[in-house]
Design an enzyme around this catalytic site. Structure first.
Site, PDB file in Angstrom:
ATOM      1  N   GLY A 113      49.062  37.332  27.769  1.00 30.88           N
ATOM      2  CA  GLY A 113      48.537  35.996  27.528  1.00 30.88           C
ATOM      3  C   GLY A 113      47.087  36.026  27.106  1.00 30.88           C
ATOM      4  CB  VAL A 114      44.891  33.272  25.882  1.00 22.99           C
ATOM      5  CG1 VAL A 114      43.433  33.111  25.483  1.00 22.99           C
ATOM      6  CG2 VAL A 114      45.823  32.937  24.716  1.00 22.99           C
ATOM      7  CG  ASP A 124      51.447  28.119  47.937  1.00 20.59           C
ATOM      8  OD1 ASP A 124      50.266  27.733  48.011  1.00 20.59           O
ATOM      9  OD2 ASP A 124      52.119  28.444  48.931  1.00 20.59           O
TER      10      ASP A 124
END
Length: 569
Positions: free
Chosen positions: A318-319, A372
């Site tokens: 991901g980025v 969470d």
């Protein structure tokens, strides 16, 4: 000196503190039924937050007892603490919540000593509890047989689970119909079919849940019956759920914790594990409010995974984050998030604010749309468990948090979250139908968070993930705030034609101002996705929509967010 060292007295004081914590925890939990029956929705939210905060509060109190009751030089003689552990084991052996008592002891030890003094000799890194215990009993359940009548079966259940039902006969007919729809015809007619339900009712937010299983001689299915309180109309049975994936979502890591009275926690967790075999016991303990013990079980699973596999830490796909750096183990379904030493210039938050934001998530209603988190200090991992590129990046971006000490990598502070597919990456590979479903759920996630008084702040696709059940969940919390703290504004009309051509705004912008009209190009570079989202959730671009939500929240309204599909509604 050793023979006079007060190991037994220290162990007893720690356990007395645990009893005090458990009594207060149970008192809050036992109030759940009354709050549900009286529709005291805001009290339910306050009680949930109070119960979460109770653990650290009570650990602090017992820490004070110990420091007041014993000479500090004696108390902090760490070489003697194996004696405390041994004395404590003898005290908790007869208990029915002994695994929680071990975690409590660990919390007290860590509140007294620095993490470099942690060892299995002094505390319970590995549990001493046997997998089969002499005092273990069958789970506290009731069993029902249809005796040729499914409606009679359902009626018998609701005779035992008595509430002030508004229209029980209508509920029974609907549940019988749903039961026939859920199961093959041959199962419904099987004389060996039975229902086993856990006796205590589970409460969460605006719902109550009967939890158990359907089974015959060959198969079993989970069974959950949610109850709702229709204000002015009494309690009603809202659905009957037997799909394992749907039941798993009800116990999801994105939900608030249930309130349920479980004198023998291991019994109930084992019962849940039977009907939800895909759930780790750490998640099941957490789901019923024992989040600290869930953290213990998570840590034990992690060290076991590291010891038994060749898995190495890598940077998470991901980025790259502007505030957090994220790494993961390919074979372990978790990400580890650390705060960078320097943030990107566009970020105005500081480290303390980020920590506060992440801790806030623990105590609010996550409505199934926020992952969470568990907070850890002083993780120590073998250096060989890191890919060189991963370790180099962590040392570069967070040298105050990550350090190498010989063959050990010290991570001074981090959060763990469930690993998901970042929404931006998911959309790149998704089919047309999957894009539609994901963007529909993305907008719904934003709306549900907002209705629960949470504004994500940074709503970019990369800050949301897709779970294994296809749900879109928010997981980047450094800019979250209460919705009621935000000032939603319309962009004022330009004063002159030149204003629209200017690169600078022609209007003042306050620190809490948000202009929803600016969302489309900010959220979507892909024009097709931008048009689709506008069609699905265009109201999110209107400041008046957000102001309407704020007004409802200020009036004390608590929204309905159902963790299951509501059939026939």
């Amino acid at each position: 000196m050793t023979q006079h060292w007060p190991a037994g007295e220290i162990a007893r004081m720690i356990l007395d503190g645990f009893d005090d914590y458990r009594e207060h925890f149970r008192r809050i939990t036992l109030g759940a039924r009354e709050r549900f029956e009286q529709a005291r929705w805001q009290d339910i939210q306050r009680a949930a937050a109070a119960r979460i905060n109770l653990y650290e509060q009570k650990v602090g109190e017992v820490n004070g007892w110990l420091r007041d009751g014993f000479d500090e030089e004696v108390l902090l003689e760490v070489e003697q603490w194996p004696l405390v552990k041994s004395a404590y084991i003898r005290l908790i052996d007869p208990r029915l919540d002994d695994e929680l008592a071990e975690t409590w002891y660990n919390s007290l030890f860590c509140s007294l000593f620095s993490h470099d003094q942690i060892s299995d000799g002094c505390m319970f890194i590995h549990t001493t509890r046997p997998s089969i215990r002499s005092h273990e009993r069958a789970a506290q359940t009731r069993t029902y047989m249809p005796d040729g009548s499914l409606k009679g079966l359902v009626r018998a259940i609701f005779r035992d689970y008595a509430f002030d039902y508004g229209d029980l006969e209508s509920d029974l007919s609907r549940l019988e119909e749903q039961l026939r729809d859920c199961l093959p015809d041959w199962v419904c007619k099987d004389p060996a079919l039975a229902v086993e339900l856990f006796v205590p009712v589970l409460y969460r937010n605006k719902g109550a849940y009967l939890v158990g299983r359907l089974y015959n001689s060959d198969e079993q299915w989970p069974l959950v019956i949610p109850l709702l309180h229709r204000e002015g109309h009494g309690i009603e049975a809202d659905a009957l759920i037997t799909d394992e994936a749907e039941v798993s979502i009800i116990f999801s890591f994105t939900r608030s914790y249930f309130m349920v009275d479980v004198p023998v926690p291991a019994e109930f967790v084992n019962f849940l594990k039977r009907i939800l075999p895909g759930k780790h016991i750490a998640e099941l303990y957490t789901s019923i409010g024992f989040y600290k013990h869930g953290k213990s079980e998570f840590y034990r699973a992690l060290i076991n995974h590291l010891a038994s596999t060749d898995d190495r830490f890598i940077m998470a796909p991901g980025v790259r984050g502007m505030v957090m750096s994220v790494f993961t183990l390919p074979g372990f379904n978790t990400v580890f998030k650390i705060i960078k030493d320097r943030f990107s210039p566009s970020k105005t938050v500081d480290r303390a604010t980020v920590i506060d934001k992440y801790r806030l998530v623990k105590s609010v209603d996550r409505v199934g749309r926020m992952a969470d988190t568990q907070e850890f200090a002083d993780f120590r991992f073998p250096r060989g468990k890191f890919e060189p590129e991963c370790l180099a990046e962590l040392l570069e971006v967070a040298p105050s948090t990550v350090a190498v000490e010989g063959d050990t990598v010290l991570v001074r502070h981090c959060w763990t979250e469930r690993r998901m597919i970042p929404l931006n990456l998911y959309l790149e590979q998704a089919s047309e139908g999957q894009v539609l479903e994901a963007l529909e759920d993305y907008g719904l996630a934003i709306k549900q968070l907002a209705a629960a008084n949470i504004f994500p702040g940074d709503m970019l696709l990369k800050n949301f993930g897709v779970t294994r059940h296809g749900r879109v969940v928010f997981y980047d919390y450094d800019e979250i705030s209460y919705l009621t703290e935000v000032n939603f504004r319309h962009i004022p009309p330009p004063r002159y034609p030149e204003d629209e051509m200017s690169g600078e705004p022609w209007y003042s912008i306050g620190p809490h101002d948000v202009f929803p009209e600016e969302f489309p190009p900010f959220l979507f570079a892909d024009m097709g996705q931008r048009r689709l989202f506008s069609r699905l959730h265009g109201e999110l671009y209107d400041a008046d929509y957000w102001k309407g939500l704020q007004a409802s929240i200020r009036e004390g309204k608590v929204i309905d967010v159902f963790p299951y599909r509501r059939k026939g509604r």
